[in-house]
Write a protein that holds these residues in place. Structure first.
Motif, PDB file in Angstrom:
ATOM      1  N   ARG A   1      11.120   7.280 -11.242  1.00  0.00           N
ATOM      2  CA  ARG A   1      11.275   8.534 -10.590  1.00  0.00           C
ATOM      3  C   ARG A   1       9.872   9.329 -10.678  1.00  0.00           C
ATOM      4  NH1 ARG A   1      14.934  10.130 -13.787  1.00  0.00           N
ATOM      5  NH2 ARG A   1      16.525   9.332 -12.676  1.00  0.00           N
ATOM      6  N   GLY A   2       9.687   9.944  -9.619  1.00  0.00           N
ATOM      7  CA  GLY A   2       8.161  10.403  -9.347  1.00  0.00           C
ATOM      8  C   GLY A   2       7.040   9.649  -9.156  1.00  0.00           C
TER       9      GLY A   2
ATOM     10  N   LEU B   1      14.885   1.004   0.936  1.00  0.00           N
ATOM     11  CA  LEU B   1      13.917   1.943   0.898  1.00  0.00           C
ATOM     12  C   LEU B   1      14.579   3.379   0.938  1.00  0.00           C
ATOM     13  CD1 LEU B   1      11.533   1.015   3.945  1.00  0.00           C
ATOM     14  CD2 LEU B   1      11.164   0.748   1.167  1.00  0.00           C
ATOM     15  N   ALA B   2      15.900   3.441   1.361  1.00  0.00           N
ATOM     16  CA  ALA B   2      16.587   4.670   1.347  1.00  0.00           C
ATOM     17  C   ALA B   2      16.900   5.026  -0.100  1.00  0.00           C
ATOM     18  CB  ALA B   2      17.669   4.907   2.443  1.00  0.00           C
ATOM     19  N   LEU B   3      17.333   3.818  -0.692  1.00  0.00           N
ATOM     20  CA  LEU B   3      17.689   4.198  -2.030  1.00  0.00           C
ATOM     21  C   LEU B   3      16.922   4.332  -3.006  1.00  0.00           C
ATOM     22  CD1 LEU B   3      20.217   3.594  -4.433  1.00  0.00           C
ATOM     23  CD2 LEU B   3      19.463   1.080  -4.281  1.00  0.00           C
ATOM     24  N   LEU B   4      15.633   3.848  -2.960  1.00  0.00           N
ATOM     25  CA  LEU B   4      14.345   4.127  -3.663  1.00  0.00           C
ATOM     26  C   LEU B   4      14.072   5.670  -3.608  1.00  0.00           C
ATOM     27  CD1 LEU B   4      12.027   1.202  -3.158  1.00  0.00           C
ATOM     28  CD2 LEU B   4      13.568   1.395  -5.242  1.00  0.00           C
ATOM     29  N   HIS B   5      14.235   5.929  -2.237  1.00  0.00           N
ATOM     30  CA  HIS B   5      13.856   7.471  -2.022  1.00  0.00           C
ATOM     31  C   HIS B   5      14.980   8.389  -2.852  1.00  0.00           C
ATOM     32  CE1 HIS B   5      12.232  10.864   0.453  1.00  0.00           C
ATOM     33  NE2 HIS B   5      13.410  11.278   0.481  1.00  0.00           N
ATOM     34  N   THR B   6      16.185   8.081  -2.747  1.00  0.00           N
ATOM     35  CA  THR B   6      17.131   8.702  -3.429  1.00  0.00           C
ATOM     36  C   THR B   6      16.944   8.912  -4.896  1.00  0.00           C
ATOM     37  OG1 THR B   6      18.614   8.182  -1.769  1.00  0.00           O
ATOM     38  CG2 THR B   6      19.801   8.977  -3.999  1.00  0.00           C
ATOM     39  N   LEU B   7      16.496   7.651  -5.474  1.00  0.00           N
ATOM     40  CA  LEU B   7      15.969   7.893  -6.950  1.00  0.00           C
ATOM     41  C   LEU B   7      14.775   8.397  -7.157  1.00  0.00           C
ATOM     42  CD1 LEU B   7      17.320   4.005  -7.610  1.00  0.00           C
ATOM     43  CD2 LEU B   7      18.490   6.112  -8.194  1.00  0.00           C
ATOM     44  N   GLY B   8      14.205   9.084  -6.232  1.00  0.00           N
ATOM     45  CA  GLY B   8      13.043   9.773  -6.546  1.00  0.00           C
ATOM     46  C   GLY B   8      11.694   9.254  -6.456  1.00  0.00           C
ATOM     47  N   VAL B   9      11.528   7.941  -6.152  1.00  0.00           N
ATOM     48  CA  VAL B   9      10.350   7.374  -5.784  1.00  0.00           C
ATOM     49  C   VAL B   9       9.542   7.942  -4.465  1.00  0.00           C
ATOM     50  CG1 VAL B   9       9.241   4.635  -5.192  1.00  0.00           C
ATOM     51  CG2 VAL B   9      11.206   5.156  -6.656  1.00  0.00           C
TER      52      VAL B   9
ATOM     53  N   ILE C   1      -1.605  12.651   2.690  1.00  0.00           N
ATOM     54  CA  ILE C   1      -0.618  11.794   2.378  1.00  0.00           C
ATOM     55  C   ILE C   1       0.251  12.170   0.861  1.00  0.00           C
ATOM     56  CG2 ILE C   1       0.380   9.464   1.796  1.00  0.00           C
ATOM     57  CD1 ILE C   1      -1.910   8.481   3.675  1.00  0.00           C
ATOM     58  N   GLN C   2      -0.665  12.819   0.043  1.00  0.00           N
ATOM     59  CA  GLN C   2      -0.035  12.981  -1.245  1.00  0.00           C
ATOM     60  C   GLN C   2       0.658  14.431  -0.896  1.00  0.00           C
ATOM     61  OE1 GLN C   2      -0.713  11.225  -4.022  1.00  0.00           O
ATOM     62  NE2 GLN C   2       1.213  12.630  -4.693  1.00  0.00           N
ATOM     63  N   GLY C   3       0.425  15.156  -0.043  1.00  0.00           N
ATOM     64  CA  GLY C   3       0.948  16.542   0.234  1.00  0.00           C
ATOM     65  C   GLY C   3       2.347  16.187   0.884  1.00  0.00           C
ATOM     66  N   LEU C   4       2.563  15.211   1.889  1.00  0.00           N
ATOM     67  CA  LEU C   4       3.719  14.875   2.435  1.00  0.00           C
ATOM     68  C   LEU C   4       4.718  14.252   1.416  1.00  0.00           C
ATOM     69  CD1 LEU C   4       2.321  13.394   5.646  1.00  0.00           C
ATOM     70  CD2 LEU C   4       3.336  15.462   5.641  1.00  0.00           C
ATOM     71  N   LEU C   5       4.263  13.467   0.539  1.00  0.00           N
ATOM     72  CA  LEU C   5       5.185  12.971  -0.410  1.00  0.00           C
ATOM     73  C   LEU C   5       5.561  14.016  -1.407  1.00  0.00           C
ATOM     74  CD1 LEU C   5       2.818   9.603  -1.321  1.00  0.00           C
ATOM     75  CD2 LEU C   5       4.935   9.885   0.079  1.00  0.00           C
ATOM     76  N   GLU C   6       4.832  14.875  -1.711  1.00  0.00           N
ATOM     77  CA  GLU C   6       5.298  15.891  -2.708  1.00  0.00           C
ATOM     78  C   GLU C   6       5.985  16.903  -2.166  1.00  0.00           C
ATOM     79  OE1 GLU C   6       1.781  17.841  -3.822  1.00  0.00           O
ATOM     80  OE2 GLU C   6       1.035  16.327  -5.310  1.00  0.00           O
TER      81      GLU C   6
ATOM     82  N   ALA D   1      -1.767   4.724  -6.465  1.00  0.00           N
ATOM     83  CA  ALA D   1      -0.383   4.350  -6.516  1.00  0.00           C
ATOM     84  C   ALA D   1       0.048   3.598  -7.884  1.00  0.00           C
ATOM     85  CB  ALA D   1      -0.061   3.454  -5.190  1.00  0.00           C
ATOM     86  N   ASP D   2       1.195   3.817  -8.281  1.00  0.00           N
ATOM     87  CA  ASP D   2       1.900   3.105  -9.235  1.00  0.00           C
ATOM     88  C   ASP D   2       2.182   1.714  -8.686  1.00  0.00           C
ATOM     89  OD1 ASP D   2       2.220   5.408 -11.252  1.00  0.00           O
ATOM     90  OD2 ASP D   2       2.888   6.030  -9.548  1.00  0.00           O
ATOM     91  N   LYS D   3       2.339   1.415  -7.765  1.00  0.00           N
ATOM     92  CA  LYS D   3       2.775   0.101  -7.349  1.00  0.00           C
ATOM     93  C   LYS D   3       2.278  -0.182  -5.740  1.00  0.00           C
ATOM     94  CE  LYS D   3       7.009  -0.891 -10.490  1.00  0.00           C
ATOM     95  NZ  LYS D   3       6.272  -2.256 -11.036  1.00  0.00           N
ATOM     96  N   LEU D   4       1.898  -1.618  -5.633  1.00  0.00           N
ATOM     97  CA  LEU D   4       1.636  -1.977  -4.280  1.00  0.00           C
ATOM     98  C   LEU D   4       2.691  -3.086  -3.960  1.00  0.00           C
ATOM     99  CD1 LEU D   4       0.241  -2.226  -1.345  1.00  0.00           C
ATOM    100  CD2 LEU D   4      -1.558  -3.543  -2.567  1.00  0.00           C
ATOM    101  N   ILE D   5       3.547  -3.085  -3.092  1.00  0.00           N
ATOM    102  CA  ILE D   5       4.498  -4.139  -2.862  1.00  0.00           C
ATOM    103  C   ILE D   5       4.210  -4.628  -1.597  1.00  0.00           C
ATOM    104  CG2 ILE D   5       6.882  -4.761  -2.760  1.00  0.00           C
ATOM    105  CD1 ILE D   5       7.501  -2.196  -4.640  1.00  0.00           C
ATOM    106  N   LEU D   6       4.079  -6.130  -1.577  1.00  0.00           N
ATOM    107  CA  LEU D   6       3.680  -7.015  -0.379  1.00  0.00           C
ATOM    108  C   LEU D   6       4.931  -7.838   0.043  1.00  0.00           C
ATOM    109  CD1 LEU D   6      -0.142  -7.670  -1.239  1.00  0.00           C
ATOM    110  CD2 LEU D   6       0.742  -5.565   0.128  1.00  0.00           C
ATOM    111  N   LEU D   7       5.601  -7.564   1.079  1.00  0.00           N
ATOM    112  CA  LEU D   7       6.750  -8.295   1.342  1.00  0.00           C
ATOM    113  C   LEU D   7       6.308  -9.332   2.688  1.00  0.00           C
ATOM    114  CD1 LEU D   7       9.307  -5.678   1.115  1.00  0.00           C
ATOM    115  CD2 LEU D   7       9.503  -7.739   0.031  1.00  0.00           C
ATOM    116  N   GLY D   8       6.066 -10.478   2.308  1.00  0.00           N
ATOM    117  CA  GLY D   8       5.728 -11.502   3.040  1.00  0.00           C
ATOM    118  C   GLY D   8       6.691 -12.749   3.041  1.00  0.00           C
ATOM    119  N   GLU D   9       6.110 -13.899   3.678  1.00  0.00           N
ATOM    120  CA  GLU D   9       6.972 -15.156   3.686  1.00  0.00           C
ATOM    121  C   GLU D   9       7.133 -15.744   2.363  1.00  0.00           C
ATOM    122  OE1 GLU D   9       8.161 -16.882   6.169  1.00  0.00           O
ATOM    123  OE2 GLU D   9       7.420 -16.064   7.928  1.00  0.00           O
ATOM    124  N   ALA D  10       6.002 -15.677   1.569  1.00  0.00           N
ATOM    125  CA  ALA D  10       6.160 -16.365   0.132  1.00  0.00           C
ATOM    126  C   ALA D  10       6.767 -15.422  -0.761  1.00  0.00           C
ATOM    127  CB  ALA D  10       4.635 -16.748  -0.208  1.00  0.00           C
TER     128      ALA D  10
END
Length: 437
Positions: free
Chosen positions: A22-23, A47-55, A159-164, A200-209
């Motif tokens: 969260r946050g 993504l919507a679920l993560l957003h709802t959980l405050g990410v 970007i940080q202002g938009l996220l906040e 960022a706290d995390k970078l998540i890369l969604l690819g083939e592997a």
């Protein structure tokens, strides 16, 4: 104890992670293949679920397969060089159109709120814009890359202002220059630079592997950049696994605490990685320690290793070991855990009251973290202490960077006499000068 609702136990076990995330700020890359293969709908729900959980979410999307299909339909065969296609005017028009279509598709899905849909009752505000600044790849080995570019900087404060304010930020693989041009970028590079710029706290890369594997086929759950980088030798430089691994290692070395390599083929990968103890993919963890300092003779080996690839591709004039030893007092280096990852030199022409800013180099894995700016600032301080009135630089590839930092075009005649006599007309370097106030 048995339960009629297994998900309840999973939900209980996930509660520590829900609280921890969260946050936090996550940058998530979804490659274009995921959208092309129909995985976009469920990923958007996650993504919507993560957003709802405050990410706080920044979503970067790729468009390679969609652009390839559009090029095939138009009968256009793109020229490829150094793992990138040459985005001329015709190709860039298609890239811009596909990027706009994919962005609008994402924003439309994120707006879905009908009853009996997973996003019912959610108010998601997705925002995009000119948030990534770029520069051209320029001319490499005689090939003009036209509108193919690389990330110059990310507008992190915006970007940080938009996220906040609770917005979800959407970034296409496009960048904008200070000259008003649009450039085609690598989506993994955009994601990496964004994660670094935002800390960022995390970078998540969604690819083939689904992650990284050792020679026996065993999934590697957690690696440092030093442990992961040798795996680059097992994959083609321009392929997605290599692009993702380079981005993951660079982000980790720049201070992004955790980068996750996951497969969009696995419907449970994103939530499984974030909300279970063992996860489902490979995580690259940070390793950081660095300092800016004057160069020493013991740094010569590290300098040669840093400069070699830039000299081979024609970005820098080759420098021998003997020359580096003779000029070592002119150099500054950035050292990170025993490795030279950046350098710059100040060659003074005291009689002319001017100095050359030379050999500005940052290791590929460490670009995008303002290290070039750090080196320039220290070089300027040195020049002022010497009572010099201006800096000049010669460049074939990076004129945009110098323009951004106060340099202007000049003529060969403006160079000190000694430098003018040794100017290489074969390289046709641009002459740039910056007054020192």
């Amino acid at each position: 104890m048995d339960t009629r609702f297994p998900f309840v136990d999973w939900f209980r076990n996930a509660s520590p992670y829900i609280n921890a995330h969260r946050g936090r700020t996550f940058v998530i890359l979804i490659e274009g293949e995921a959208m092309a293969r129909g995985r976009g709908e469920q990923l958007i729900q996650d993504l919507a679920l993560l957003h709802t959980l405050g990410v706080h979410l920044v979503v970067v999307f790729g468009i390679r397969p969609q652009v390839r299909q559009a090029l095939d339909d138009a009968g256009i065969v793109p020229e490829r060089h150094q793992g990138r296609w040459v985005a001329d005017q015709a190709i860039m028009g298609i890239v811009e159109r596909i990027a706009a279509e994919q962005r609008m598709w994402l924003e439309a899905r994120l707006s879905l709120g009908l009853p009996n849909t997973p996003l019912h009752g959610m108010e998601l505000t997705a925002i995009s814009g000119n948030l990534v600044m770029a520069k051209p790849l320029g001319v490499r080995e005689g090939i003009d890359f036209h509108h193919s570019g690389e990330v110059r900087r990310v507008r992190s404060r915006v970007i940080q202002g938009l996220l906040e304010k609770g917005s979800l930020v959407v970034l296409p693989p496009l960048g904008f220059s200070s000259t008003g041009e649009v450039f085609d970028l690598d989506a993994a590079e955009v994601a990496q630079h964004t994660a670094v710029a935002l800390s960022a706290d995390k970078l998540i890369l969604l690819g083939e592997a689904s992650g990284l594997f050792d020679q026996s086929g065993q999934m590697q759950r957690q690696l440092t950049p030093a442990e992961a980088e040798p795996l680059l030798r097992q994959v083609e430089t321009a392929d997605e696994p290599a692009r993702h691994l380079r981005a993951a290692c660079a982000a980790a070395r720049h201070g992004v605490a955790r980068t996750h390599l996951l497969s969009w083929h696995d419907h449970d990968a994103l939530l499984g990685e974030l909300f279970t103890r063992d996860g489902v993919g490979t995580m690259i963890t940070q390793h950081r320690y660095e300092q800016l300092r004057p160069a020493e003779l013991g740094d010569i080996g590290g300098l040669l290793e840093l400069l070699d690839p830039l000299e081979r591709c024609g970005m820098l004039v080759p420098r021998s070991r003997e020359r580096l030893e003779h000029e070592i007092d002119d150099y500054l280096v950035i050292e990170r855990d025993g490795m030279i990852i950046g350098c710059a030199a100040l060659h003074a022409f005291a009689d002319a009251g001017i100095a050359e800013l030379a050999c500005v180099a940052v290791h590929d894995d460490y670009r995008g973290g303002a290290r070039g700016e750090l080196l320039l600032a220290e070089i300027e301080r040195r020049a002022r202490r010497l009572g010099l009135s201006a800096l000049f630089a010669l460049t074939t590839h990076t004129a945009h960077w110098f323009f951004e930092h106060g340099f202007g075009l000049a003529d060969i005649a403006d160079l000190p006499l000694l430098k003018r006599d040794t100017y290489s007309y074969a390289r046709k370097s641009k002459v740039l000068i910056k007054p020192l106030g």
